[in-house]
Motif scaffolding. Sequence first.
Motif, PDB file in Angstrom:
ATOM      1  N   GLY A 103       0.811  -1.224   0.000  1.00  0.00           N
ATOM      2  CA  GLY A 103       0.000   0.000   0.000  1.00  0.00           C
ATOM      3  C   GLY A 103       0.838   1.265   0.000  1.00  0.00           C
ATOM      4  N   ASP A 142      -3.600   7.580  -1.468  1.00  0.00           N
ATOM      5  CA  ASP A 142      -3.147   6.187  -1.354  1.00  0.00           C
ATOM      6  C   ASP A 142      -3.610   5.546  -0.041  1.00  0.00           C
ATOM      7  N   LYS A 143      -3.541   6.327   1.059  1.00  0.00           N
ATOM      8  CA  LYS A 143      -3.937   5.774   2.358  1.00  0.00           C
ATOM      9  C   LYS A 143      -5.450   5.569   2.437  1.00  0.00           C
ATOM     10  N   LYS A 174      -6.230   2.430   0.659  1.00  0.00           N
ATOM     11  CA  LYS A 174      -5.837   1.271   1.470  1.00  0.00           C
ATOM     12  C   LYS A 174      -6.920   0.988   2.514  1.00  0.00           C
ATOM     13  N   ASN A 220      -9.861  -0.578   1.021  1.00  0.00           N
ATOM     14  CA  ASN A 220      -9.539  -1.814   0.272  1.00  0.00           C
ATOM     15  C   ASN A 220      -9.761  -1.666  -1.225  1.00  0.00           C
ATOM     16  N   TYR A 237      -3.899  -0.090  -5.056  1.00  0.00           N
ATOM     17  CA  TYR A 237      -2.780   0.863  -5.042  1.00  0.00           C
ATOM     18  C   TYR A 237      -2.267   1.081  -6.463  1.00  0.00           C
ATOM     19  N   GLU A 246      -8.930  -2.811   8.643  1.00  0.00           N
ATOM     20  CA  GLU A 246      -9.016  -3.160   7.220  1.00  0.00           C
ATOM     21  C   GLU A 246     -10.311  -3.900   6.866  1.00  0.00           C
TER      22      GLU A 246
END
Length: 374
Positions: free
Chosen positions: A40, A172-173, A176, A179, A182, A252
């Motif tokens: 990630g 990007d975070k 992540k 879900n 990336y 997650e």
Amino acid sequence: MLILAIETSCDETAAAVIENGRTVRSSVISSQIEKHARYGGVIPELAAREHILNINWVVEQAIQDAGIEQNQLDAVAVTSHPGLMPALAVGVSFAKGLAATLNIPVIGINHFLGHIYGAFLETPDLLTQSDTFPIISLVVSGGHTALVLVNEDGTTQLLGQTIDDAAGEAYDKAAKLLNLGYPGGPILDRLAKEGDKTLYKFPRALCGEGGKAVKDDLLYHFSFSGVKTSLLYKVKEIAHAKPGTPTELPIEKEADYLSDDEIKDLVASYQEAIVDVLIRKVSLAIRNFGAKTAVICGGVACNSRLREVFQQSMDQLKVHPVIAPAKYCTDNAAMIGGLAWHYAKHDLTASMDLDIKSRIGVLPNLPIYKGTQA
Ligand code: KG4
Ligand code: ZN
């Protein structure tokens, strides 16, 4: 003048041959995205290893695509800062070795200034016109978010930068957390188009929102860690409002309890907060420095919503907008080789002592002069 440029500051191994600062004879990019996707984010040592494995063929391909022999090269340019230290070390060592073998100069280039130059690669004449300056440039990527002032005499000033996460990192975070895969930027960009950007209210940090005064020294700085945390809480809130969602869930797993529509609305509202902050800060800098041109560059400048709002806002401010062409937004070596020509023309080449640096510190001035001739 033919310059071979090398870029290895992050997760792209890139090489290009540029003629006289403007003609891109070749541009080869080997992306490591798949290698970093499972984490990630970019792992510096893994990036360096991939650069070592790929740099030779990438450079050979760039020379071959340019239709030249390597002994026709006049200089080797390389990104020497800022960036991931192990990754930069590969490119700089390779560049020095090649320059020594060919007995030509090596030129160290600042990655930030390279991104700004990349925005002008297809319209380099703009940099020779007085009414282009001053320029306010927003450099937005996975590693950086910064506002840079460029004056007609080439002097530059780093007005502000992020005090925590970069804008690309915020994308990007978020991806992540949700879900989605990336790198997050292109995925969120696509999903946001189908969501309601007004449904959720995310914070706009350091913008004076709600009458909150922003300290003078933070006026042009950015902060994106709060918006990311706010997204996390919103995901939890939506997930746990549903009957049947287990009370204890690993982070997650929270997003698994959201519907596709909820994710699209969240992503659209989240993106709107990021874009809003970026545009507010650029507009403020434009007004305060009397800029004639505004630039967006770096990977996040590929974002369709940012491009749209930027264009509209610059029209309102009556400032010339320069949006980096998509192929020169994400990391590439053409932007490095284009800028390097100006250094070469002014004999600003480096020695074999050329060092690497992870951070920007003080930005060097740009050797962009109206009189620079091919
Ligand atoms: O400039 P770049 O290739 O590498 C760095 O110097 O960091 O930028 C990569 C970043 C990643 O965070 C990626 O998610 C983001 O740019 N990005 C985007 C888009 N395309 C790439 N962010 C938002 N929207 C996009 N369409
Ligand atoms: Zn970059």
